[in-house]
Scaffold this motif. Structure first.
Motif, mmCIF file in Angstrom:
data_model
loop_
_atom_site.group_PDB
_atom_site.id
_atom_site.type_symbol
_atom_site.label_atom_id
_atom_site.label_comp_id
_atom_site.label_asym_id
_atom_site.label_seq_id
_atom_site.Cartn_x
_atom_site.Cartn_y
_atom_site.Cartn_z
ATOM 1 N N VAL A 1 0.835 -1.192 0.000
ATOM 2 C CA VAL A 1 0.000 0.000 0.000
ATOM 3 C C VAL A 1 0.878 1.253 0.000
ATOM 4 N N ASP A 2 1.995 1.194 0.690
ATOM 5 C CA ASP A 2 2.871 2.358 0.800
ATOM 6 C C ASP A 2 4.331 1.939 0.671
ATOM 7 N N LEU A 3 5.207 2.915 0.692
ATOM 8 C CA LEU A 3 6.642 2.652 0.550
ATOM 9 C C LEU A 3 7.245 2.031 1.812
ATOM 10 N N ALA A 4 6.528 2.105 2.935
ATOM 11 C CA ALA A 4 7.019 1.528 4.186
ATOM 12 C C ALA A 4 6.868 0.010 4.209
ATOM 13 N N GLY A 5 6.154 -0.542 3.236
ATOM 14 C CA GLY A 5 6.010 -1.991 3.158
ATOM 15 C C GLY A 5 4.702 -2.547 3.684
ATOM 16 N N THR A 6 3.739 -1.688 3.990
ATOM 17 C CA THR A 6 2.430 -2.169 4.425
ATOM 18 C C THR A 6 1.758 -2.859 3.241
ATOM 19 N N GLY B 1 -13.623 -3.206 6.090
ATOM 20 C CA GLY B 1 -14.581 -2.356 6.775
ATOM 21 C C GLY B 1 -13.977 -1.121 7.417
ATOM 22 N N PHE B 2 -14.590 -0.715 8.533
ATOM 23 C CA PHE B 2 -14.181 0.511 9.219
ATOM 24 C C PHE B 2 -12.736 0.455 9.707
ATOM 25 N N ALA B 3 -12.270 -0.721 10.071
ATOM 26 C CA ALA B 3 -10.908 -0.862 10.597
ATOM 27 C C ALA B 3 -9.861 -0.497 9.557
ATOM 28 N N ALA B 4 -10.227 -0.507 8.291
ATOM 29 C CA ALA B 4 -9.270 -0.165 7.233
ATOM 30 C C ALA B 4 -8.805 1.281 7.355
ATOM 31 N N PHE B 5 -9.677 2.178 7.783
ATOM 32 C CA PHE B 5 -9.276 3.577 7.886
ATOM 33 C C PHE B 5 -8.197 3.784 8.930
ATOM 34 N N ALA B 6 -8.247 3.036 10.026
ATOM 35 C CA ALA B 6 -7.219 3.153 11.062
ATOM 36 C C ALA B 6 -5.916 2.504 10.615
ATOM 37 N N ALA B 7 -6.004 1.475 9.775
ATOM 38 C CA ALA B 7 -4.814 0.748 9.350
ATOM 39 C C ALA B 7 -4.106 1.399 8.163
ATOM 40 N N LEU B 8 -4.833 2.190 7.388
ATOM 41 C CA LEU B 8 -4.227 2.850 6.229
ATOM 42 C C LEU B 8 -3.324 3.989 6.685
ATOM 43 N N PRO B 9 -2.228 4.210 5.996
ATOM 44 C CA PRO B 9 -1.400 5.375 6.297
ATOM 45 C C PRO B 9 -2.190 6.666 6.041
ATOM 46 N N THR B 10 -1.872 7.709 6.767
ATOM 47 C CA THR B 10 -2.590 8.980 6.633
ATOM 48 C C THR B 10 -2.554 9.494 5.205
ATOM 49 N N ALA B 11 -1.407 9.371 4.545
ATOM 50 C CA ALA B 11 -1.305 9.828 3.158
ATOM 51 C C ALA B 11 -2.256 9.051 2.255
ATOM 52 N N GLY B 12 -2.471 7.791 2.533
ATOM 53 C CA GLY B 12 -3.395 6.983 1.740
ATOM 54 C C GLY B 12 -4.828 7.435 1.897
#
Length: 146
Positions: free
Chosen positions: A37-42, A50-61
């Motif tokens: 998802v990001d350059l950090a390797g996530t 679901g809703f938990a995706a928003f907390a797990a996504l990087p802020t830039a995403g």
């Protein structure tokens, strides 16, 4: 004019809900994109549904998602030329032709029937995504455990 605005909003929310239900069910069934998802390797597989995706996504995403939706809302998903047949008709978003997919080949009766089908499917999808969100918050699995 007010009715057309309300109908436009209903169609738009129905279309979004149809995509949301399909996306939710595909992800809940275990399908995820490959890669990061990001350059950090996530990885995409590390992001919950679901809703938990928003907390797990990087802020830039999350910001990219909001920017993309804002771009669609303000620049693309609207009647650009002022020649739409009905509320929610975005075939003319490209002045050179755009997204027709054969709509002009249907009779007026077929067009009315297809618009009604889209409206009813959108209404069902709005209820469907609401039910999926409620089940998620209650901790109830929507898929049978095998």
């Amino acid at each position: 004019e007010k009715f057309d605005r309300l109908r436009y909003v209903e169609i738009k929310h129905g279309r979004i809900s149809m995509l949301a239900v399909a996306g939710y069910l595909v992800q809940e069934s275990g399908f995820r994109l490959g890669g990061n998802v990001d350059l950090a390797g996530t990885k995409f597989t590390d992001i919950p549904n679901g809703f938990a995706a928003f907390a797990a996504l990087p802020t830039a995403g999350v910001l990219q998602l909001l920017l993309f939706v804002g771009l669609l809302e303000t620049g693309i998903m609207k009647d650009v030329t002022g020649t739409n047949e009905f509320p929610g008709d975005f075939r003319n978003m490209n002045p050179e032709g755009g997204l027709d997919y054969g709509w002009d080949t249907f009779t007026d009766e077929e067009k009315l029937e297809k618009r009604g089908i889209e409206l009813n499917n959108g209404r069902a999808a709005m209820m469907g995504i609401l039910a999926l969100m409620v089940h998620e918050q209650l901790g109830v699995s929507i898929l049978p455990q095998v």
